[in-house]
Design an enzyme around this catalytic site. Structure first.
Site: not given
Length: 417
Positions: A23, A116, A121, A306, A398
């Protein structure tokens, strides 16, 4: 299609190096578009999402080279301003390219992103903020056609929630905008600070990253630079859960302990010994885990969403009940049905999951529903009796690089076929 097989019941012990943060790497790769020259990113993990970002850069005309965990991007050859739907659908973070392309090219054309399926979102915060900076956005059946008259201009932007993606897009667009941009209620995640550090090295003028108010004084141009991506705090939390659930004793290398502060209390509540050091952390688990109590996911510096799935999977074997309240993604608990196949007792009501710890889990055939849900299945499988078969592991790939080898080197019986 590849699958992961894990024979559980083996105690993990040894050392694992934590790779660079996904990220953080993805917005930094998008930021290379603003640098009219060569940029070098170190500690850039070999992940599917990183590969997807590189493919986007190459489609736009950049010259990219990857050697190990170092990615070099020459954006002086940039020729395009559009991203095809096939590339946009590969990952949710692809929307972060919008601010960078618009700022560099004065126009951008792309579709809504994929990634995902964790519930809504919406990118409306991104679009509203970029419109305040002067970007004209036309939406047509999932396509975004964007233009800029002359140059983006600074603005005062008040985010309704501290969105990480929207904050990143604003930073990228405002770095070369005319005048000053101020973001109120900005995301405070370490990855935001890392992106600001990259941009400042390239000549940007950004202050306050890591706080709720960020100021950006736009500069005319950015130049190529060199940057090392921060360690991945979610990977670290996942390996901590792996140690905890197997009664293990692990030392994690190349971690930024301060970024892990929001999750450390949960592991201590579970009875684990947690010993932070400089760029490393040791975790030693008890014979039987205690319940973690109530975990509420929040924006940083709260407990990260997460990290919720791996810690919930760990709690499935605790000696008592734990409660998880998910405040970020409404569909984050999709993986729980797969844990139930292994014997976990989890009751989900809306955004709340109550975990009744059980003495043991059993191997089963399960599917990764998403990136972090896949990690939760790996955690459960490491402790389960028998063999667990996990498919749809493209989700895991990923965000986790060389997961099998890292776990195998500390005692796990895990293979990919």
């Amino acid at each position: 299609m590849s699958k992961i097989y894990i024979e559980g019941g083996r105690r993990l012990a040894g050392e694992i190096r934590v790779h660079g943060a996904k990220n953080s790497a993805l917005p930094a790769l998008a930021a290379t578009l603003l640098c009219r020259g060569v940029s070098v990113l170190h500690n850039c993990p070999p992940l599917l999402d990183v590969t997807a970002s590189i493919r986007i850069l190459e489609h736009l005309g950049c010259v990219c080279r990857r050697e190990g965990t170092t990615v070099t991007v020459d954006s002086s050859t940039l020729t395009g301003f559009d991203i095809p739907d096939t590339l946009m659908r590969e990952m949710r973070s692809s929307i972060v390219f919008l601010g960078a392309i618009a700022a560099r090219c004065g126009q951008a054309r792309l579709s809504f992103p994929g990634g995902c399926e964790l519930g809504p979102r919406p990118i409306d915060l991104h679009l509203a903020a970029l419109r305040q900076l002067g970007l004209n956005i036309q939406e047509d059946h999932g396509l975004l056609d964007c233009t800029v008259q002359k140059r983006l201009s600074g603005a005062v932007i008040n985010l309704s929630i501290p969105s990480v993606g929207a904050t990143e897009n604003i930073l990228l667009a405002a770095a070369t905008a005319k005048g000053r941009t101020v973001i109120h209620n900005a995301a405070r995640e370490p990855e935001i600070s890392d992106l600001a550090a990259f941009l400042n090295r390239a000549g940007a003028c950004i202050r306050g990253a890591g706080s709720s108010i960020i100021e950006i004084d736009g500069v005319y141009d950015l130049h190529g630079t060199e940057h090392t991506v921060i360690p991945d705090r979610i990977i670290a939390a996942t390996y901590m859960a792996a140690a905890a659930v197997t009664g293990g004793d692990l030392i994690l290398r190349d971690v930024e302990v301060s970024h892990l502060t929001p999750v450390l209390d949960s592991f201590r509540a579970a009875g684990c010994l947690v010993e932070p050091a400089v760029k490393s952390l040791r975790i030693a688990a008890p014979d039987r885990l205690k319940p973690v109590g109530t975990v509420r996911t929040m924006a940083y510096p709260g407990f990260p969403t997460d990290a919720q799935p791996p810690v919930l999977a760990m709690s499935a074997l605790a000696d008592g009940p734990s409660v998880f309240v998910e405040n970020i993604f409404e569909n984050r608990f999709k993986y729980v049905d797969e844990l139930a196949r292994m014997g976990a007792k989890v009751k989900v009501e809306g955004r709340v999951a109550v975990v009744e710890g059980v003495p043991a889990l059993s191997g089963a055939t399960v599917s990764a529903t998403d990136l972090r849900g896949g990690a939760a299945l790996v955690i459960a499988a490491l402790a389960a009796s028998g063999v667990t078969e996990i498919d749809e592991i493209r989700h895991i790939d990923r965000g986790y690089a060389d997961l099998e080898n890292s776990l195998r080197e500390v005692g796990a019986n895990i293979k990919r076929e």
